[in-house]
Design an enzyme around this catalytic site. Sequence first.
Site, short mmCIF file in Angstrom:
data_model
loop_
_atom_site.label_atom_id
_atom_site.label_comp_id
_atom_site.label_asym_id
_atom_site.label_seq_id
_atom_site.Cartn_x
_atom_site.Cartn_y
_atom_site.Cartn_z
N GLY A 12 43.28 22.91 46.94
CA GLY A 12 42.55 23.85 45.67
C GLY A 12 41.23 24.06 46.33
O GLY A 12 40.29 24.77 47.13
N HIS A 230 35.01 12.71 29.45
CA HIS A 230 34.82 13.65 29.05
C HIS A 230 34.67 13.43 26.88
O HIS A 230 35.60 12.97 27.13
CB HIS A 230 35.36 14.87 28.91
CG HIS A 230 34.87 16.20 29.16
ND1 HIS A 230 34.81 16.98 27.93
CD2 HIS A 230 34.89 17.36 29.97
CE1 HIS A 230 34.44 18.02 27.58
NE2 HIS A 230 34.40 18.59 29.16
N ARG A 274 27.04 14.58 29.40
CA ARG A 274 28.15 13.91 29.15
C ARG A 274 28.49 11.79 29.01
O ARG A 274 29.29 11.67 28.19
CB ARG A 274 30.06 14.39 29.95
CG ARG A 274 29.65 16.31 29.95
CD ARG A 274 31.05 16.35 31.28
NE ARG A 274 30.81 17.59 31.59
CZ ARG A 274 32.05 17.85 32.37
NH1 ARG A 274 32.34 17.89 32.74
NH2 ARG A 274 31.82 19.35 32.20
#
Length: 568
Positions: A12, A230, A274
């Site tokens: 990644g 989230h 959040r």
Amino acid sequence: MIYHDVIVVGSGLAGQRAALEAINNDVDVAIISKLKPMNSHSVLAQGGINIAIDDLDQNNYFEDTIKGSDYLADQDSVEILVNNSKHEIEFIENIERIFDRNNDGEYSPKKFGGAITPRTLRASDSTGFSILNILYDQLLNSKVKIYEDYQVLKLITNDEQISGFIGLNYNSTNSNCIELFSCKSLVLATGPSGYVFSNTTNSSSCTGDGIALAVSAGAKLKDMEFIQFHPTSLVGSNILITEAARAKGAYLLNSDGERFMKNYAPEQLELAPRDIISRSMIKEIIEGRSFSDLNEPYLHLSFTHFEPEFIKNNFNDIQIVSREFANTDITKHNLKIVPAQHYFMGGISINNSAESNVKGLFAAGECACVSVHGANRLGGNSLLECIVFGQIAGRSAAIFSKNSHKIFITDEDSHISKFNKELSECFTNSSNNNILYISSLRNDMRSIMTTYAGIIRDENNINLGLMKIHNLKNLIHSNQFKSKSSHPNISEISEFFELSFMIELSEIILLSALNRKESRGAHFRSDYSSRNDNDWLKHIIIQKINSTYDISYSPVRITTLNPDVRNY
């Protein structure tokens, strides 16, 4: 045996940035990844990446991040993140200009949750993909060797220093699938661990491999109790609806049609951090102000106050996802949403040079914890952390490699035969009442973590979760898994190790959550509902010693900003 000076595990953003930096330091570098690089989890990051817009904003960005972390982030590490943001964005933009701009050609940043000013850059609705695509092109034109479709199963150390690992080659035959790799330094950049939970925005490949590999090799872990949920995922599927929706004005509504965030964060409303929004949503649900016509209670994310043309121009990606996965036209109807596990703030404990306590072992990205996020991560900081500390990890690993003598792994055949023998003992192709099935235990584990390690915790439930995880571990130790033949195939080996990694992480998360007797950021204890700076302005460190977990503490490093009330 396969040898490289530096091996990066994971392809990644953090892994690719580390590999590119390492190869620029004139060492032999390889990436090993169980996914194709452009299938890495980074491509799913839609929201954006933060940047200190100017010198004045450097201080504001620093303060927003520290406050957002509920004052648990190490401030010298946050300074590195913030001060290197412009350099790393320029590194990307010097290759290709991808970030949204206004009519004057200047950046067009958005204001994300917990920020006092707009500083989140977006590349349309595919920021993670766009950055990764640029890095991957650079990688293909470099001398970095890429091993796709390989899974790391076990790290090998010699005199408390990394010397290599045992890997699983997905594309080999069952009889030759186990391979040995040797290196001077190793960078773990394996990304998320969210598949530990059943309600997650993470994919099924996010099984916590790097963290589990590291702790089994003697590495220390930090902040493992802090799990971010989230606020906006689609009910049922848990597909993420990006924070950019709320940055552009989407509303959160309860069953009374009320923008309920005014009662919890009267200034920031839907753009509070959040942890605050997710906890507020759970409170709305508990107090009966949610919708209950489905299998689980939910709230609404509303776009209907916008003109259809505005929605088409600004939320086209959400329109497509909503139609395809929720059968909802957001120009006319509200989206049904619930919080879902999204991010691990904790991970492999590293210093500002991305070094772990194990010689030759480095880490970057979500699997690492230098603690720039503390108890809660702000949107836009994860991608930045990947490239800032990915670059640092790559440089540090290369320097270590240059200054280190090669530690030979002797008797390759013995290593592999011993490993295969131990592996075979975990499986059987016979049929009896005590046979275990990986999928069944995996589902049980994910359900346990969702139930007992969620947004609101207490001692009784955490202990219940620990007991159930221990029961699963005992089952595994005293029974065998079902195999289709006398020796497990590649898929069975892969799933077995992923399950083992996740069960180890589950126990560590619950132990950390039980130990922290306060509420801070994403860790909320209903039996200790207040933040306690006198006793808990410190990190929980966990290390595996002789098959048991040792718990210690390290103080939060404060440079300029003392803890304060966290109002939004």
